[in-house]
Design a protein around this motif. Structure first.
Motif, PDB file in Angstrom:
ATOM      1  N   THR A 137       0.844  -1.191   0.000  1.00 64.71           N
ATOM      2  CA  THR A 137       0.000   0.000   0.000  1.00 64.71           C
ATOM      3  C   THR A 137       0.880   1.241   0.000  1.00 64.71           C
ATOM      4  O   THR A 137       2.107   1.155   0.075  1.00 64.71           O
ATOM      5  CB  THR A 137      -0.974  -0.007   1.198  1.00 64.71           C
ATOM      6  OG1 THR A 137      -1.986   0.996   0.997  1.00 64.71           O
ATOM      7  CG2 THR A 137      -0.254   0.249   2.521  1.00 64.71           C
ATOM      8  N   THR A 140       0.997   7.258   2.064  1.00 60.81           N
ATOM      9  CA  THR A 140      -0.120   8.030   2.619  1.00 60.81           C
ATOM     10  C   THR A 140      -1.033   7.136   3.439  1.00 60.81           C
ATOM     11  O   THR A 140      -1.492   7.514   4.522  1.00 60.81           O
ATOM     12  CB  THR A 140      -0.928   8.692   1.490  1.00 60.81           C
ATOM     13  OG1 THR A 140      -0.055   9.456   0.654  1.00 60.81           O
ATOM     14  CG2 THR A 140      -1.998   9.623   2.051  1.00 60.81           C
ATOM     15  N   ASN A 141      -1.288   5.931   2.934  1.00 57.66           N
ATOM     16  CA  ASN A 141      -2.101   4.982   3.694  1.00 57.66           C
ATOM     17  C   ASN A 141      -1.380   4.527   4.953  1.00 57.66           C
ATOM     18  O   ASN A 141      -2.007   4.355   6.011  1.00 57.66           O
ATOM     19  CB  ASN A 141      -2.464   3.773   2.828  1.00 57.66           C
ATOM     20  CG  ASN A 141      -3.612   4.054   1.891  1.00 57.66           C
ATOM     21  OD1 ASN A 141      -4.241   5.110   1.962  1.00 57.66           O
ATOM     22  ND2 ASN A 141      -3.907   3.120   1.009  1.00 57.66           N
ATOM     23  N   GLU A 144      -1.885   7.032   7.689  1.00 57.59           N
ATOM     24  CA  GLU A 144      -3.209   6.870   8.314  1.00 57.59           C
ATOM     25  C   GLU A 144      -3.196   5.698   9.283  1.00 57.59           C
ATOM     26  O   GLU A 144      -3.734   5.775  10.390  1.00 57.59           O
ATOM     27  CB  GLU A 144      -4.283   6.642   7.241  1.00 57.59           C
ATOM     28  CG  GLU A 144      -4.630   7.853   6.412  1.00 57.59           C
ATOM     29  CD  GLU A 144      -5.376   8.918   7.221  1.00 57.59           C
ATOM     30  OE1 GLU A 144      -6.055   8.564   8.204  1.00 57.59           O
ATOM     31  OE2 GLU A 144      -5.254  10.104   6.868  1.00 57.59           O
ATOM     32  N   ASN A 168      -8.119   4.497  -1.021  1.00 58.06           N
ATOM     33  CA  ASN A 168      -7.270   5.668  -0.874  1.00 58.06           C
ATOM     34  C   ASN A 168      -7.275   6.077   0.600  1.00 58.06           C
ATOM     35  O   ASN A 168      -7.959   5.464   1.430  1.00 58.06           O
ATOM     36  CB  ASN A 168      -7.738   6.812  -1.777  1.00 58.06           C
ATOM     37  CG  ASN A 168      -9.177   7.234  -1.495  1.00 58.06           C
ATOM     38  OD1 ASN A 168      -9.674   7.094  -0.368  1.00 58.06           O
ATOM     39  ND2 ASN A 168      -9.857   7.761  -2.495  1.00 58.06           N
ATOM     40  N   ALA A 169      -6.524   7.104   0.937  1.00 60.64           N
ATOM     41  CA  ALA A 169      -6.354   7.466   2.343  1.00 60.64           C
ATOM     42  C   ALA A 169      -7.666   7.866   3.009  1.00 60.64           C
ATOM     43  O   ALA A 169      -7.927   7.499   4.158  1.00 60.64           O
ATOM     44  CB  ALA A 169      -5.339   8.599   2.467  1.00 60.64           C
ATOM     45  N   ARG A 173      -9.327   5.862   6.069  1.00 58.50           N
ATOM     46  CA  ARG A 173      -9.574   6.526   7.347  1.00 58.50           C
ATOM     47  C   ARG A 173     -10.963   6.197   7.878  1.00 58.50           C
ATOM     48  O   ARG A 173     -11.137   5.905   9.058  1.00 58.50           O
ATOM     49  CB  ARG A 173      -9.430   8.042   7.179  1.00 58.50           C
ATOM     50  CG  ARG A 173      -9.616   8.836   8.476  1.00 58.50           C
ATOM     51  CD  ARG A 173      -9.539  10.322   8.189  1.00 58.50           C
ATOM     52  NE  ARG A 173      -8.304  10.639   7.483  1.00 58.50           N
ATOM     53  CZ  ARG A 173      -8.116  11.781   6.824  1.00 58.50           C
ATOM     54  NH1 ARG A 173      -9.067  12.697   6.780  1.00 58.50           N
ATOM     55  NH2 ARG A 173      -6.958  12.005   6.211  1.00 58.50           N
TER      56      ARG A 173
END
Length: 368
Positions: A137, A140-141, A144, A168-169, A173
């Motif tokens: 992944t 950015t992930n 999170e 996606n992030a 989330r």
């Protein structure tokens, strides 16, 4: 030329041949994206390692990290992702996943593969190894995940889930906040014996708690409010259910005994390869809900299901359910049925730490 003729002869028509070319492009495009992501992670890992070493030896402090961020910006103003905050994220990324505790977790899961980093030119720092599993992944992930999850088990689950669901992030989330881990890994789900027999992996694919806080339902609401709200927020609802759900229709009509009955929401599940009927209830679970669902599923299987599809399943979505009542009712049901609860507000739940190995096994079976 002979090669292309053989491909054409095997494929049979132009559309199949065109799809073959498209598959080549998409395969290499996916590989290219994967390689770029992996290199980005390697850069962040190595930068995090270097800064971590400087901070631990007291050579650096927060002021120097800020100066480094400013320096990097001056060197290349168009380069993104190297703010002071993100540099500290890289440090956390390195320190968390270079820890022996994380390595111990990956061993029994069959995820203990490593990639060697080109750090030999820096003799003052021991060579580092980035776990290969991290590359599934994006960074950015990862930010999170490690900022919102407290345990390595939970972090590992969301890495796998984000990769499998292609999140996606922002979507990730929401899944973390809504505690998808606890919901998917819950072993005491309200499934009929027929559901478990037909779909052994259903427990790892279907959530028994759905958060619909995005509907902003009033304290007193009815089924019409829920139905209308879900149609208006279908993208959020599918994300909450899982991306394998494809929306088919609302108030889908099936003919039974000369009259038309309407299923609140009809979906198709890609992984299970079956139709999914969802009935919405604004009151707590009642035994008669199952009889109605049995009728819907029989009608779908007789008149709507295609030959290549698996038996249809039903999900009864209600605000709450007495588990004993559900167990008694579903034990005699001959249909693959599940009772799930929806929540209007996020309710804290204990994060489950067990069964991560079962989820990993499932992903390997479906060839994530």
């Amino acid at each position: 030329m002979k090669y292309f003729l053989s491909v054409g002869e095997a494929s049979g028509d132009l559309e199949t041949q065109f799809e073959y070319v498209n598959s080549i492009i998409e395969r290499h495009r996916t590989m290219a994206i994967s390689m770029v992501n992996k290199e980005t992670l390697l850069v962040n890992w190595e930068v995090g390692q270097y800064i971590s070493a400087q901070l631990q030896t007291s050579h650096w402090g927060a002021k120097i990290v800020s100066e480094l961020a400013d320096y990097l910006k001056r060197q290349n103003p168009k380069r993104r992702g190297y703010s002071k905050r993100n540099l500290y994220n890289m440090v956390k990324f390195y320190e968390l996943y270079s820890d022996s505790q994380f390595e111990e977790l990956t061993k029994p899961l069959g995820l203990n593969e490593f990639v060697q980093l080109p750090t030999a030119q820096m003799p003052s720092i021991a060579q580092s190894k980035m776990p290969e599993i991290l590359s599934i992944t994006t960074f950015t992930n990862h930010v999170e995940i490690f900022n919102r999850c407290k345990t390595y088990d939970e972090r590992m689950f969301y890495m796998l889930y984000a990769a499998h669901q292609r999140l996606n992030a922002m979507a990730l989330r929401r899944c973390i906040v809504n505690q998808t881990y606890a919901s998917l890994m819950e072993k005491d789900k309200m499934l009929s014996p027929k559901m478990l027999a037909e779909y052994p992996n259903a427990e790892l694919m279907l959530k028994d708690k759905t958060f619909i806080d995005f509907l902003n339902l009033p304290a007193k609401h009815n089924e019409r409010h829920i139905h209308k709200g879900l149609l208006e927020h279908m993208k959020e609802f599918i994300l909450e259910l899982g991306k394998d759900f494809l929306f088919v229709d609302s108030e889908f009509g099936v003919t039974v005994g000369g009259s038309t009955k309407r299923i609140d929401l009809l979906f198709f599940h890609r992984a299970l390869q079956c139709l999914v009927a969802i009935e919405l209830k604004a009151v707590d679970f009642q035994p008669e809900f199952v009889g109605k669902m049995d009728m819907y599923l029989e009608a779908l299987d007789r008149d709507v299901k295609r030959e290549n599809e698996n038996p249809s399943i039903g999900i009864i979505l209600c605000p709450s359910a007495d588990r004993s009542m559900v167990e008694y009712t579903l034990s005699r049901s001959l249909s693959p049925t599940m009772v799930a609860e929806y929540r209007r507000k996020l309710i804290p739940q204990e994060v489950m730490k067990k069964s991560l190995d079962e989820y990993c096994t499932y992903l390997k079976d479906v060839k994530m």
